[in-house]
Design an enzyme around this catalytic site. Structure first.
Site, PDB file in Angstrom:
ATOM      1  N   LYS A  69      -6.094  -2.875  -7.485  1.00 41.14           N
ATOM      2  CA  LYS A  69      -5.634  -3.664  -6.337  1.00 41.14           C
ATOM      3  C   LYS A  69      -4.816  -4.901  -6.728  1.00 41.14           C
ATOM      4  O   LYS A  69      -3.892  -5.285  -6.023  1.00 41.14           O
ATOM      5  CB  LYS A  69      -6.825  -4.125  -5.492  1.00 41.14           C
ATOM      6  CG  LYS A  69      -7.499  -3.012  -4.723  1.00 41.14           C
ATOM      7  CD  LYS A  69      -8.608  -3.585  -3.840  1.00 41.14           C
ATOM      8  CE  LYS A  69      -9.377  -2.477  -3.152  1.00 41.14           C
ATOM      9  NZ  LYS A  69     -10.303  -2.984  -2.137  1.00 41.14           N
ATOM     10  N   ASP A 106      -8.128  -5.023   3.910  1.00 49.06           N
ATOM     11  CA  ASP A 106      -9.571  -5.242   3.739  1.00 49.06           C
ATOM     12  C   ASP A 106     -10.087  -6.362   4.647  1.00 49.06           C
ATOM     13  O   ASP A 106     -11.194  -6.275   5.189  1.00 49.06           O
ATOM     14  CB  ASP A 106      -9.899  -5.589   2.278  1.00 49.06           C
ATOM     15  CG  ASP A 106      -9.829  -4.366   1.361  1.00 49.06           C
ATOM     16  OD1 ASP A 106     -10.052  -3.244   1.852  1.00 49.06           O
ATOM     17  OD2 ASP A 106      -9.552  -4.538   0.167  1.00 49.06           O
TER      18      ASP A 106
END
Ligand code: ATR
Length: 273
Positions: A69, A106
């Site tokens: 990420k 997220d």
């Protein structure tokens, strides 16, 4: 692949644990969209090559999971403000001209999951346990929601201090040993550590100082019912498990790649259990 089929994947190392293929393929079937979603196990040193391969194979994009990420940021042509301020992207959209746009869903996934469980969210104080990648996204979400005090506690205190400094504003760091005292006056408690996950030790925390209205959220979803959530429910606190965050973070990604905004229903959860 025919001209109408769209493809996406999740890239991780390892990736076998990821529920994303099951989730996206469930939605593809449900909405009768011709396409597929795969799992690609890619070592960090091969990430750039994998992104080129996606372009070459005309993928619509991909998700990234550990440990990619943060690493992916240097490969992007553009990113949204949320990914920039979290310092990580979990979703890549490949534009028709091949440019890579990174977003981070997220934070959205976390807050939508809470909203789906609680009609009213009091926003005076949140306590976040942990200071890793997941905590960064959650702190961002809490700031976007307007929480006035966000108290961070992490075993390695220098990391919670650094995170509190990074986001500044309402964020403060408290020593891990004081986590139970931090619960006083809290409206929300979130476990972002790996404690409580299958194979790890449980999170040790006495909830007696936590107000009964406070929402308790565990981002661990294996097992779904952690000791923390059981303890919260037993004393009457609303408890929110981690599966919903995984589902909601996928909604904007699926829409960007496949053109339909999927609805999150009871059946969506059931498809993952
Ligand atoms: P993620 O990206 O999923 O947040 P991570 O960056 O590895 O994963 O973060 C894991 C978190 O769990 C960290 O906050 C870690 O604390 P440290 O920074 O001190 O490592 C926390 N954690 C892991 N094992 C722990 C333990 N036994 N006790 C307390 N915290 C723990």
């Amino acid at each position: 692949m025919t001209g109408t089929e769209r493809k996406a994947c999740v890239i991780g190392w390892p990736v076998a644990h990821s529920l994303s293929p099951r989730l996206h393929n469930y939605w593809l079937k449900k909405y009768r969209i011709p396409g597929s979603y795969e799992a690609w196990e890619i070592k960090p040193e091969n990430l750039a090559k994998a992104m080129n391969e996606l372009r070459g194979k005309h993928f619509s994009g991909c998700n990234l999971t550990l440990p990619h990420k943060e690493l992916v940021l240097s490969l992007l042509d553009s990113m949204d403000d949320t990914a920039d301020s979290i310092g990580a992207a979990n979703t890549i959209i490949i534009k028709p001209d091949g440019l890579l746009h990174g977003i981070n869903t997220d934070a959205y996934g976390f807050i939508e999951n809470i909203r789906s469980h609680a009609s009213i969210i009091h926003k005076q104080k949140a306590v976040v346990l942990g200071a890793g990648g997941a905590a960064r996204a959650i702190v961002k979400a809490l700031m976007q929601e307007g929480f006035r005090n966000i108290t961070l506690s992490n075993r390695t205190e220098k990391k919670s201090i650094a995170l509190a400094r990074h986001f500044a504003g309402p964020c403060i760091s408290e020593p891990w040993q004081r986590r139970e005292y931090s619960l006083e006056n809290a409206d929300l408690l979130v476990n972002t550590t790996s404690l409580g996950m299958k194979g790890n030790e449980p999170l040790s925390i006495d909830l007696s100082r936590l107000p009964i209205h406070a929402i308790v959220c565990d981002i661990v979803y294996s097992p779904l019912e952690t000791d923390l959530l059981n303890a919260a429910r037993a004393r009457g606190n609303p408890a929110v498990d981690g599966l919903g965050m995984l589902i909601y973070q996928a909604v904007p990604a699926f829409e960007a790649w496949f053109g339909v905004r999927p609805e999150v229903t009871k059946e969506t959860r059931e498809a993952l259990l």
